[in-house]
Design a protein around this motif. Structure first.
Motif, short mmCIF file in Angstrom:
data_model
loop_
_atom_site.label_atom_id
_atom_site.label_comp_id
_atom_site.label_asym_id
_atom_site.label_seq_id
_atom_site.Cartn_x
_atom_site.Cartn_y
_atom_site.Cartn_z
N GLY A 1 1.16 -1.20 0.10
CA GLY A 1 0.05 0.30 0.16
C GLY A 1 1.10 1.12 0.09
O GLY A 1 0.54 2.11 -1.07
N ILE A 2 1.50 1.56 0.62
CA ILE A 2 2.92 2.22 0.75
C ILE A 2 4.14 2.97 -0.75
O ILE A 2 3.73 3.68 -0.66
N GLY A 3 3.75 1.56 -1.22
CA GLY A 3 3.91 1.61 -2.72
C GLY A 3 3.11 1.64 -3.36
O GLY A 3 3.64 3.03 -4.54
N PHE A 4 1.74 1.68 -3.93
CA PHE A 4 1.01 2.85 -4.30
C PHE A 4 1.04 3.68 -3.92
O PHE A 4 0.86 4.92 -5.11
N PHE A 5 1.06 3.93 -2.88
CA PHE A 5 1.23 5.68 -2.36
C PHE A 5 2.41 6.53 -3.05
O PHE A 5 3.06 7.33 -3.61
N LEU A 6 3.61 5.50 -2.98
CA LEU A 6 5.00 6.62 -3.30
C LEU A 6 5.10 6.49 -5.25
O LEU A 6 5.08 6.99 -5.74
N GLY A 7 4.26 5.14 -5.57
CA GLY A 7 4.35 5.17 -7.17
C GLY A 7 3.43 6.59 -7.90
O GLY A 7 4.15 7.39 -8.75
N GLY A 8 3.04 6.49 -7.20
CA GLY A 8 1.47 7.88 -7.55
C GLY A 8 2.44 9.62 -6.80
O GLY A 8 2.57 9.75 -8.04
N ALA A 9 2.99 9.26 -5.83
CA ALA A 9 3.66 10.54 -5.72
C ALA A 9 4.95 11.00 -6.30
O ALA A 9 5.48 12.23 -6.85
N LEU A 10 5.68 9.60 -6.48
CA LEU A 10 6.93 9.95 -7.68
C LEU A 10 7.14 10.51 -9.00
O LEU A 10 7.93 10.77 -9.23
N LEU A 11 5.80 9.61 -8.91
CA LEU A 11 5.11 10.32 -11.13
C LEU A 11 5.39 11.77 -10.54
O LEU A 11 5.20 12.32 -11.72
N ALA A 12 4.35 11.59 -10.04
CA ALA A 12 3.64 13.59 -10.09
C ALA A 12 5.78 14.34 -9.63
O ALA A 12 5.40 15.67 -10.14
N LEU A 13 6.25 13.85 -8.10
CA LEU A 13 7.66 14.35 -8.30
C LEU A 13 8.61 14.73 -9.34
O LEU A 13 9.15 14.92 -9.13
N MET A 14 8.50 13.16 -9.55
CA MET A 14 9.90 13.04 -10.73
C MET A 14 10.31 12.51 -11.65
O MET A 14 10.50 12.08 -12.89
N GLY A 15 8.68 12.45 -12.67
CA GLY A 15 8.36 11.83 -13.28
C GLY A 15 8.12 9.53 -13.64
O GLY A 15 8.87 9.61 -12.77
N PHE A 16 8.00 9.45 -14.58
CA PHE A 16 8.63 8.03 -14.62
C PHE A 16 9.75 7.60 -14.80
O PHE A 16 9.91 6.75 -14.08
N ARG A 17 10.34 8.06 -15.83
CA ARG A 17 11.95 7.90 -15.12
C ARG A 17 12.97 7.82 -13.98
O ARG A 17 13.36 7.45 -13.49
N GLY A 18 12.39 8.96 -13.49
CA GLY A 18 13.14 9.51 -12.21
C GLY A 18 12.96 8.51 -11.09
O GLY A 18 13.62 7.90 -10.35
N ALA A 19 11.30 8.02 -11.25
CA ALA A 19 10.80 6.57 -10.09
C ALA A 19 11.50 5.34 -10.65
O ALA A 19 11.49 5.11 -9.53
N ILE A 20 11.38 5.63 -11.73
CA ILE A 20 12.40 3.92 -11.66
C ILE A 20 13.13 3.32 -11.27
O ILE A 20 13.87 2.78 -10.90
N LEU A 21 14.66 5.18 -11.54
CA LEU A 21 15.58 4.97 -11.74
C LEU A 21 15.88 4.48 -10.22
O LEU A 21 17.18 4.16 -9.63
N LEU A 22 15.52 5.24 -8.90
CA LEU A 22 15.16 5.65 -8.15
C LEU A 22 15.61 4.10 -6.95
O LEU A 22 15.88 3.23 -6.33
N MET A 23 13.87 3.65 -7.59
CA MET A 23 13.28 2.05 -6.99
C MET A 23 14.75 1.05 -7.41
O MET A 23 14.77 0.01 -6.62
N ALA A 24 15.65 1.42 -9.13
CA ALA A 24 16.44 0.09 -9.31
C ALA A 24 17.64 0.41 -8.48
O ALA A 24 18.21 -0.60 -8.00
N VAL A 25 17.81 1.62 -7.58
CA VAL A 25 19.28 1.31 -7.62
C VAL A 25 19.02 1.18 -5.77
O VAL A 25 19.94 0.38 -4.86
N GLY A 26 18.13 1.30 -5.30
CA GLY A 26 17.53 0.33 -3.82
C GLY A 26 17.73 -0.72 -3.84
O GLY A 26 17.77 -1.42 -2.73
N LEU A 27 16.89 -0.98 -5.00
CA LEU A 27 16.65 -3.19 -4.36
C LEU A 27 17.77 -3.78 -5.06
O LEU A 27 18.38 -4.46 -4.25
N ALA A 28 18.55 -2.62 -6.10
CA ALA A 28 20.17 -3.09 -6.40
C ALA A 28 20.54 -3.65 -4.20
O ALA A 28 21.56 -4.70 -4.59
#
Length: 414
Positions: free
Chosen positions: A156-183
């Motif tokens: 659920g927090i991820g749902f909120f995070l997805g919506g928030a990051l899309l508004a704040l960072m755009g699609f690619r910025g949000a994806i990059l942040l998550m990829a680095v964190g999970l690595a």
């Protein structure tokens, strides 16, 4: 770190498995919301958006079937870390320039994400059984509920995070942040997760992925319809309904669905206390049937109220709240029962088979959510959801009945 190393080995492994699962779940929820909102914003129809997730759900079916055998053959530590690595790959695929972000490419990335998610989930759920002594059913029920509930709260927090990051960072910025964190999580998990966790002592044959246990097979069938009932109206129809009907933006849709899933996860985690207030015994098949029958009434009542125009927003919100509570208890009961029914040597094979049925239900629900909403609206999605829940209750009549005299809220057996 010193505190962590001083803990008993089983506790350390539980914390590692849970932390791994939590991290993955956070990115999984955010990625779903990012893809859904981003492509809805680009003008895609509900059925087209549903098709973006088809490979995610389809490969979840395949992965659970094959993944259980892999877990028994390779060990759960390896399958869990494979899941993390594949999710990093899936996220990285979405970093290509917008001109290359075609439907086919997104579907391929979602296929890797679906494989990753079910490798990770199957490994985590299987590992929990191995960390508790045989016979500690009350403690097992409580800790499985905690793992499952906390996972859904984080989704659920991820749902909120997805919506928030899309508004704040755009699609690619949000994806990059998550990829680095999970690595980073993958590196830590590879280093500290115990080797040979869950590896079967006896040689596992691939044909053994099909469970020979009647209880597991019946529970798997019930699980298929349970999750099809939720996803038929929740995954595609509901977010678009909220956006179109009430004019909600990305933040609002993401925040609301996040709050719903977080609340649902909290109820899942406390399900042992809820069911203990009704019966002093550890739940069995009869309890599962009763809770499914109650749940079947809720989407039918929401559909009826919407049909007669009874304050659509209030009806939707209150109905969702009621559905979340009862569905969470149902899901938690199922998660406990599969771990309880599964054999100890090669536990991942029974759990993998069961979650294959779970993924089939999600696949069916996702397809129906886009198609039914596009041709008939949310009310029809809710009616079909209610029918699926009646099927869940009827199938659950065939589950084993037992009377273990155990208090699921008692202290865990160490």
């Amino acid at each position: 770190m010193q505190f962590f190393t001083s803990l008993p080995s089983s506790v350390r492994q539980y914390l590692l498995v849970t932390g791994n699962y939590w991290s993955f779940t956070l990115t999984d929820g955010a990625l779903r919301m990012l893809v859904l909102l981003h492509f809805h914003n680009l003008g895609y129809a509900p059925l087209e958006i549903a098709l973006l997730f088809i490979f995610y759900e389809f490969f979840g079916v395949v992965t659970n079937l094959v993944g259980g055998w892999l877990g028994a053959f390779l060990g759960l530590n390896r399958t869990m870390n494979m899941g993390l690595a594949l999710q990093v790959l899936a996220l990285s695929m979405l970093l290509v320039p917008s001109s290359l972000l075609s439907v086919a490419w997104v579907m391929a990335a979602q296929a890797f994400s679906g494989i990753a998610k079910d490798l990770n989930k199957m490994s985590a759920k299987s590992a929990i059984k191995l960390l508790f002594p045989t016979g500690a059913q009350g403690a097992l029920y409580r800790w499985v509920a905690l793992l499952t509930g906390s996972k859904n709260a984080l989704k659920g927090i991820g749902f909120f995070l997805g919506g928030a990051l899309l508004a704040l960072m755009g699609f690619r910025g949000a994806i990059l942040l998550m990829a680095v964190g999970l690595a980073i999580v993958w590196v830590l998990s590879t280093k500290f997760l115990r080797e040979e966790l869950g590896k079967a002592k006896a040689k596992s044959r691939f044909r053994d992925v099909f469970s020979k246990s009647r209880a597991v097979n019946v529970l798997a069938a019930a699980r298929l319809f349970l999750f099809a009932s939720r996803d038929t109206w929740f995954v595609i129809a509901l977010p678009i309904f909220l956006s179109n009907q009430f004019g909600w933006g990305h933040w609002q849709v993401g925040a609301f669905l996040a709050a719903w899933v977080i609340g649902y996860g909290i109820v899942q985690a406390t399900a042992p206390k809820i069911t203990a207030g009704i019966s002093s015994t550890v739940p069995d098949g009869k309890a599962t049937m009763s809770w499914a029958a109650v749940l079947a009434l809720i989407p039918a009542m929401i559909a009826l109220a919407l049909h007669f125009g009874v304050h659509p927003l209030l009806t939707t919100l209150v109905g969702l709240l009621a559905f979340a509570v009862v569905f969470a208890v149902n899901s938690s009961l199922h998660s406990y029962l599969i771990v309880s029914y599964a054999r100890e040597d090669g536990v991942s094979m029974d759990v993998g088979f069961y979650y294959m049925a779970n993924a089939m239900g999600r696949l069916l629900g996702t397809l129906l959510s886009g198609w039914l909403f596009q041709i008939a609206g949310l009310e029809m999605c809710l009616v079909v959801s209610s029918i699926f829940l009646l099927a869940t209750a009827l199938i659950s009549l065939a589950l084993p009945k037992h009377g273990i005299d155990s208090n699921p809220t008692a202290p865990a057996v160490s």
